[in-house]
Design a protein around this motif. Structure first.
Motif, PDB file in Angstrom:
ATOM      1  N   PHE A   1      28.692  -2.983 -43.419  1.00 26.48           N
ATOM      2  CA  PHE A   1      27.520  -3.874 -43.397  1.00 26.48           C
ATOM      3  C   PHE A   1      27.615  -4.884 -42.263  1.00 26.48           C
ATOM      4  O   PHE A   1      26.637  -5.157 -41.571  1.00 26.48           O
ATOM      5  CB  PHE A   1      27.367  -4.612 -44.728  1.00 26.48           C
ATOM      6  CG  PHE A   1      26.703  -3.802 -45.788  1.00 26.48           C
ATOM      7  CD1 PHE A   1      25.435  -3.272 -45.602  1.00 26.48           C
ATOM      8  CD2 PHE A   1      27.343  -3.564 -46.986  1.00 26.48           C
ATOM      9  CE1 PHE A   1      24.819  -2.515 -46.589  1.00 26.48           C
ATOM     10  CE2 PHE A   1      26.739  -2.820 -47.980  1.00 26.48           C
ATOM     11  CZ  PHE A   1      25.476  -2.287 -47.783  1.00 26.48           C
ATOM     12  N   VAL A   2      28.802  -5.448 -42.048  1.00 28.23           N
ATOM     13  CA  VAL A   2      28.976  -6.415 -40.965  1.00 28.23           C
ATOM     14  C   VAL A   2      28.820  -5.716 -39.618  1.00 28.23           C
ATOM     15  O   VAL A   2      28.217  -6.274 -38.687  1.00 28.23           O
ATOM     16  CB  VAL A   2      30.342  -7.133 -41.087  1.00 28.23           C
ATOM     17  CG1 VAL A   2      30.601  -8.024 -39.898  1.00 28.23           C
ATOM     18  CG2 VAL A   2      30.397  -7.952 -42.378  1.00 28.23           C
ATOM     19  N   ALA A   3      29.313  -4.495 -39.500  1.00 33.31           N
ATOM     20  CA  ALA A   3      29.141  -3.727 -38.257  1.00 33.31           C
ATOM     21  C   ALA A   3      27.665  -3.421 -38.005  1.00 33.31           C
ATOM     22  O   ALA A   3      27.246  -3.279 -36.852  1.00 33.31           O
ATOM     23  CB  ALA A   3      29.950  -2.436 -38.314  1.00 33.31           C
ATOM     24  N   GLY A   4      26.880  -3.354 -39.065  1.00 37.19           N
ATOM     25  CA  GLY A   4      25.445  -3.142 -38.908  1.00 37.19           C
ATOM     26  C   GLY A   4      24.789  -4.249 -38.097  1.00 37.19           C
ATOM     27  O   GLY A   4      23.834  -4.013 -37.355  1.00 37.19           O
ATOM     28  N   PHE A   5      25.301  -5.457 -38.209  1.00 38.13           N
ATOM     29  CA  PHE A   5      24.770  -6.560 -37.412  1.00 38.13           C
ATOM     30  C   PHE A   5      25.022  -6.301 -35.934  1.00 38.13           C
ATOM     31  O   PHE A   5      24.165  -6.548 -35.102  1.00 38.13           O
ATOM     32  CB  PHE A   5      25.395  -7.888 -37.842  1.00 38.13           C
ATOM     33  CG  PHE A   5      24.916  -9.058 -37.040  1.00 38.13           C
ATOM     34  CD1 PHE A   5      23.637  -9.552 -37.204  1.00 38.13           C
ATOM     35  CD2 PHE A   5      25.741  -9.668 -36.109  1.00 38.13           C
ATOM     36  CE1 PHE A   5      23.179 -10.630 -36.462  1.00 38.13           C
ATOM     37  CE2 PHE A   5      25.305 -10.743 -35.366  1.00 38.13           C
ATOM     38  CZ  PHE A   5      24.014 -11.225 -35.544  1.00 38.13           C
ATOM     39  N   ARG A   6      26.199  -5.810 -35.608  1.00 37.44           N
ATOM     40  CA  ARG A   6      26.521  -5.492 -34.211  1.00 37.44           C
ATOM     41  C   ARG A   6      25.563  -4.420 -33.678  1.00 37.44           C
ATOM     42  O   ARG A   6      25.086  -4.513 -32.548  1.00 37.44           O
ATOM     43  CB  ARG A   6      27.969  -5.006 -34.100  1.00 37.44           C
ATOM     44  CG  ARG A   6      28.421  -4.794 -32.687  1.00 37.44           C
ATOM     45  CD  ARG A   6      29.842  -4.284 -32.638  1.00 37.44           C
ATOM     46  NE  ARG A   6      30.814  -5.204 -33.165  1.00 37.44           N
ATOM     47  CZ  ARG A   6      31.419  -6.151 -32.453  1.00 37.44           C
ATOM     48  NH1 ARG A   6      31.137  -6.293 -31.180  1.00 37.44           N
ATOM     49  NH2 ARG A   6      32.314  -6.934 -32.998  1.00 37.44           N
ATOM     50  N   VAL A   7      25.274  -3.421 -34.485  1.00 33.66           N
ATOM     51  CA  VAL A   7      24.337  -2.370 -34.082  1.00 33.66           C
ATOM     52  C   VAL A   7      22.943  -2.953 -33.886  1.00 33.66           C
ATOM     53  O   VAL A   7      22.252  -2.633 -32.919  1.00 33.66           O
ATOM     54  CB  VAL A   7      24.325  -1.221 -35.120  1.00 33.66           C
ATOM     55  CG1 VAL A   7      23.221  -0.222 -34.834  1.00 33.66           C
ATOM     56  CG2 VAL A   7      25.679  -0.532 -35.169  1.00 33.66           C
ATOM     57  N   LEU A   8      22.524  -3.826 -34.783  1.00 33.68           N
ATOM     58  CA  LEU A   8      21.209  -4.457 -34.675  1.00 33.68           C
ATOM     59  C   LEU A   8      21.093  -5.280 -33.392  1.00 33.68           C
ATOM     60  O   LEU A   8      20.085  -5.201 -32.687  1.00 33.68           O
ATOM     61  CB  LEU A   8      20.967  -5.339 -35.898  1.00 33.68           C
ATOM     62  CG  LEU A   8      19.605  -5.973 -36.037  1.00 33.68           C
ATOM     63  CD1 LEU A   8      18.536  -4.894 -36.204  1.00 33.68           C
ATOM     64  CD2 LEU A   8      19.595  -6.914 -37.229  1.00 33.68           C
ATOM     65  N   VAL A   9      22.133  -6.037 -33.058  1.00 35.33           N
ATOM     66  CA  VAL A   9      22.131  -6.827 -31.822  1.00 35.33           C
ATOM     67  C   VAL A   9      22.077  -5.907 -30.605  1.00 35.33           C
ATOM     68  O   VAL A   9      21.347  -6.175 -29.650  1.00 35.33           O
ATOM     69  CB  VAL A   9      23.362  -7.760 -31.762  1.00 35.33           C
ATOM     70  CG1 VAL A   9      23.529  -8.374 -30.387  1.00 35.33           C
ATOM     71  CG2 VAL A   9      23.250  -8.846 -32.822  1.00 35.33           C
ATOM     72  N   MET A  10      22.830  -4.812 -30.644  1.00 35.92           N
ATOM     73  CA  MET A  10      22.822  -3.869 -29.528  1.00 35.92           C
ATOM     74  C   MET A  10      21.425  -3.264 -29.340  1.00 35.92           C
ATOM     75  O   MET A  10      20.939  -3.136 -28.217  1.00 35.92           O
ATOM     76  CB  MET A  10      23.842  -2.762 -29.749  1.00 35.92           C
ATOM     77  CG  MET A  10      23.915  -1.769 -28.595  1.00 35.92           C
ATOM     78  SD  MET A  10      24.970  -0.369 -28.933  1.00 35.92           S
ATOM     79  CE  MET A  10      24.051   0.480 -30.192  1.00 35.92           C
TER      80      MET A  10
ATOM     81  N   MET B   1      19.025  -3.593 -26.073  1.00 43.28           N
ATOM     82  CA  MET B   1      18.469  -2.422 -25.387  1.00 43.28           C
ATOM     83  C   MET B   1      16.954  -2.518 -25.272  1.00 43.28           C
ATOM     84  O   MET B   1      16.386  -2.223 -24.216  1.00 43.28           O
ATOM     85  CB  MET B   1      18.872  -1.148 -26.116  1.00 43.28           C
ATOM     86  CG  MET B   1      20.323  -0.785 -25.947  1.00 43.28           C
ATOM     87  SD  MET B   1      20.866   0.612 -26.954  1.00 43.28           S
ATOM     88  CE  MET B   1      19.696   1.859 -26.532  1.00 43.28           C
ATOM     89  N   LEU B   2      16.285  -2.955 -26.336  1.00 45.53           N
ATOM     90  CA  LEU B   2      14.829  -3.090 -26.297  1.00 45.53           C
ATOM     91  C   LEU B   2      14.403  -4.163 -25.300  1.00 45.53           C
ATOM     92  O   LEU B   2      13.407  -3.989 -24.584  1.00 45.53           O
ATOM     93  CB  LEU B   2      14.284  -3.410 -27.687  1.00 45.53           C
ATOM     94  CG  LEU B   2      14.301  -2.242 -28.681  1.00 45.53           C
ATOM     95  CD1 LEU B   2      13.895  -2.724 -30.070  1.00 45.53           C
ATOM     96  CD2 LEU B   2      13.397  -1.125 -28.213  1.00 45.53           C
ATOM     97  N   THR B   3      15.144  -5.241 -25.237  1.00 43.58           N
ATOM     98  CA  THR B   3      14.844  -6.291 -24.267  1.00 43.58           C
ATOM     99  C   THR B   3      15.002  -5.762 -22.850  1.00 43.58           C
ATOM    100  O   THR B   3      14.163  -6.001 -21.980  1.00 43.58           O
ATOM    101  CB  THR B   3      15.757  -7.510 -24.490  1.00 43.58           C
ATOM    102  OG1 THR B   3      15.575  -7.976 -25.829  1.00 43.58           O
ATOM    103  CG2 THR B   3      15.445  -8.620 -23.517  1.00 43.58           C
ATOM    104  N   TRP B   4      16.073  -5.026 -22.605  1.00 43.15           N
ATOM    105  CA  TRP B   4      16.305  -4.456 -21.273  1.00 43.15           C
ATOM    106  C   TRP B   4      15.214  -3.456 -20.908  1.00 43.15           C
ATOM    107  O   TRP B   4      14.702  -3.466 -19.792  1.00 43.15           O
ATOM    108  CB  TRP B   4      17.684  -3.791 -21.227  1.00 43.15           C
ATOM    109  CG  TRP B   4      17.980  -3.167 -19.902  1.00 43.15           C
ATOM    110  CD1 TRP B   4      18.376  -3.797 -18.765  1.00 43.15           C
ATOM    111  CD2 TRP B   4      17.877  -1.777 -19.576  1.00 43.15           C
ATOM    112  NE1 TRP B   4      18.538  -2.880 -17.747  1.00 43.15           N
ATOM    113  CE2 TRP B   4      18.236  -1.633 -18.228  1.00 43.15           C
ATOM    114  CE3 TRP B   4      17.533  -0.646 -20.320  1.00 43.15           C
ATOM    115  CZ2 TRP B   4      18.248  -0.400 -17.592  1.00 43.15           C
ATOM    116  CZ3 TRP B   4      17.552   0.581 -19.681  1.00 43.15           C
ATOM    117  CH2 TRP B   4      17.909   0.685 -18.334  1.00 43.15           C
ATOM    118  N   ILE B   5      14.838  -2.599 -21.852  1.00 43.82           N
ATOM    119  CA  ILE B   5      13.779  -1.616 -21.590  1.00 43.82           C
ATOM    120  C   ILE B   5      12.465  -2.331 -21.285  1.00 43.82           C
ATOM    121  O   ILE B   5      11.738  -1.947 -20.363  1.00 43.82           O
ATOM    122  CB  ILE B   5      13.634  -0.645 -22.780  1.00 43.82           C
ATOM    123  CG1 ILE B   5      14.837   0.293 -22.825  1.00 43.82           C
ATOM    124  CG2 ILE B   5      12.332   0.154 -22.691  1.00 43.82           C
ATOM    125  CD1 ILE B   5      14.921   1.136 -24.085  1.00 43.82           C
ATOM    126  N   GLY B   6      12.156  -3.370 -22.042  1.00 42.66           N
ATOM    127  CA  GLY B   6      10.941  -4.136 -21.774  1.00 42.66           C
ATOM    128  C   GLY B   6      10.963  -4.780 -20.408  1.00 42.66           C
ATOM    129  O   GLY B   6       9.965  -4.744 -19.672  1.00 42.66           O
TER     130      GLY B   6
END
Length: 177
Positions: free
Chosen positions: A142-151, A155-160
């Motif tokens: 669950f805590v690693a899920g936060f890392r995935v969410l941030v990643m 990525m979405l910010t970079w693509i935008g």
């Protein structure tokens, strides 16, 4: 001294002092006290470097401390929101332990030279500090899920940004007039 280094110093000093003062685990409190005293011992080193004109003015440090504090607040806030959203915040939905454990775990992971950006270290340290009914392995996931969410957000910010740049809106070539 680089601002990122100072952010780590502020983060570790604040988090270990808070763990010492508020942790119910005797081992965690003792280790936090040792780390806090060790960080205080480094103050004479700062004075030594100041004599060599290596360290900047106290006002600069005050400003840097304010910026680092804002950084830690804005980075711990989304983590608390994530944990609360999935129904997992430490110590009965109290924000304080969740934020302090996040801060300490992030710093420990960040300074771990054997793991890129603390991958795996942050999660295990947080699962050790936080008290949950959940077994350790699902908590780490669950805590690693936060890392995935941030990643994914990164990525979405970079693509935008790349979409805007390609269309000539930001950083595109300007016609000479």
């Amino acid at each position: 001294m680089r601002a990122s280094t100072y952010a780590i110093i502020i983060g570790i000093i604040v988090s270990i002092l808070e763990i010492y003062l508020f942790s119910s685990n005797e081992l965690h409190s003792t280790l936090a006290l040792v780390l806090f005293l060790g960080s205080i011992v480094t103050i004479p080193l700062a004075l030594y470097f100041k004599k060599r004109s290596f360290i900047t003015l106290i006002t600069t440090y005050a400003q840097l401390t304010a910026v680092c504090t804002v950084f830690w607040v804005f980075s711990a806030g989304p983590f608390y929101s994530y944990m609360a959203a999935i129904g997992m915040s430490a110590a009965g939905n109290c924000i304080f332990p969740t934020v302090v454990y996040y801060l300490f775990s992030f710093v420990v992971g960040f300074v771990s030279i054997f793991s890129p950006h603390g991958t795996g270290i942050f999660e295990v340290v947080y699962s050790e500090l936080a008290t949950f009914e959940l077994p350790r392995t699902p908590l780490i996931i669950f805590v690693a899920g936060f890392r995935v969410l941030v990643m994914l957000c990164d990525m979405l910010t970079w693509i935008g940004y790349m979409q805007i740049k390609i269309s000539g809106g930001v950083g595109g070539k300007q016609d000479a007039q």
